[in-house]
Design a protein around this motif. Structure first.
Motif: not given
Length: 291
Positions: A105-129
């Protein structure tokens, strides 16, 4: 005379300021192990090292690191559950299995926080992964294998790290939690086919009608098979929570990256959606139609 006149006057409660002052006078921890020492916070809180200039990378790192910590605890509890079921220590098994469901249940709710990251915000991070991928989470793979979702192909992402590969392989080759539960059915005298009790543990579990009938006997006479009945319901609780965890993973990934391929060339949402169809404890779900 009023009988209440002899009661002592109520004592005034100390003010918050007085409480803080009183407690503060006792806060001398010199020479003792500190809170930070015990939790090794210097190591934990310096383990977040963003590679990009993006503000949101800290969220991405912390979410995944905390999820891995919860998974570490989940594995600790799952291993205890497997051992307890195999040794017929049912009260202990029920305790830790209930905890596994709460961790999920804790892990389910952890996705709620990550879901606040929008596609443009993730796009800035993705090349560094780079090619790093969630497929390389050896703890998650151990959880899946311990729950019975065996797949030899999932050993490959860990081949570059012998120690982690050994850990994943051990979970791959061992009887799952459900395998041990079926052994409990047989130990209780219920008819279970021999091929369900001594099989190749590296193969995915295949539902058996005889096993379903054995569980049906338990559900039709729960008072006569109370421990097995409780065991079955704890397993259903775990799979219920596991399905929710997977579902929130899928929806969060789709929300953040759409149907792009995942890092490392993985299928992303298309693969995750297929995993929603995996049933870990099939007889415990199919028997419900007959009750």
């Amino acid at each position: 005379m009023c009988p209440y006149n002899d009661r002592p006057a109520p004592t005034a409660s100390p003010t918050p300021e007085a409480i803080v002052q009183q407690e503060g006078a006792q806060l001398d921890f010199s020479g003792a192990m500190s809170y930070g020492d015990y939790l090794q916070l210097d190591q934990v809180l310096t383990a977040q090292r963003p590679l990009s200039p993006a503000h949101d990378e800290m969220l991405f790192i912390v979410q995944h690191q905390t999820s891995e910590l919860w998974m570490k605890l989940m594995l600790h509890e799952l291993r205890a559950a497997v051992a307890a079921v195999s040794e017929d220590r049912m009260p202990q098994a029920f305790k830790v299995m209930a905890r596994v469901s709460r961790i999920m249940e804790q892990l389910v709710h952890a996705w709620d926080v990550l879901a606040t990251m929008t596609p443009p915000e993730y796009t800035q991070v993705r090349p560094f992964l780079g090619p790093s991928s969630g497929f390389q989470s050896f703890q998650y793979r151990c959880i899946e294998f311990t729950l019975g979702n065996k797949n030899a192909a999932m050993l490959k992402p860990h081949e570059h790290h012998p120690e982690r590969l050994a850990m994943v392989r051990a979970a791959f080759e061992a009887p799952s939690l459900y395998d041990q539960a079926i052994r409990r059915l047989a130990a209780a005298g219920l008819p279970v086919p021999a091929e369900s009790l001594d099989r190749d543990w590296t193969q995915p579990y295949v539902a058996k009608e005889a096993v379903r009938q054995a569980w049906l006997t338990v559900y039709r006479r729960p008072d006569a098979h109370w421990d097995l009945y409780q065991l079955a319901e704890k397993l259903v609780d775990i799979e219920d929570s596991f399905r929710l965890w997977r579902f929130r993973h899928v929806t969060t990934v789709e929300r953040v990256i759409g149907f792009k391929r995942g890092t490392g060339g993985t299928g992303g949402v298309s693969y995750l959606r297929k995993m929603l169809d995996v049933v870990l404890f099939p007889e415990l779900w199919s028997l419900r139609t007959e009750l």
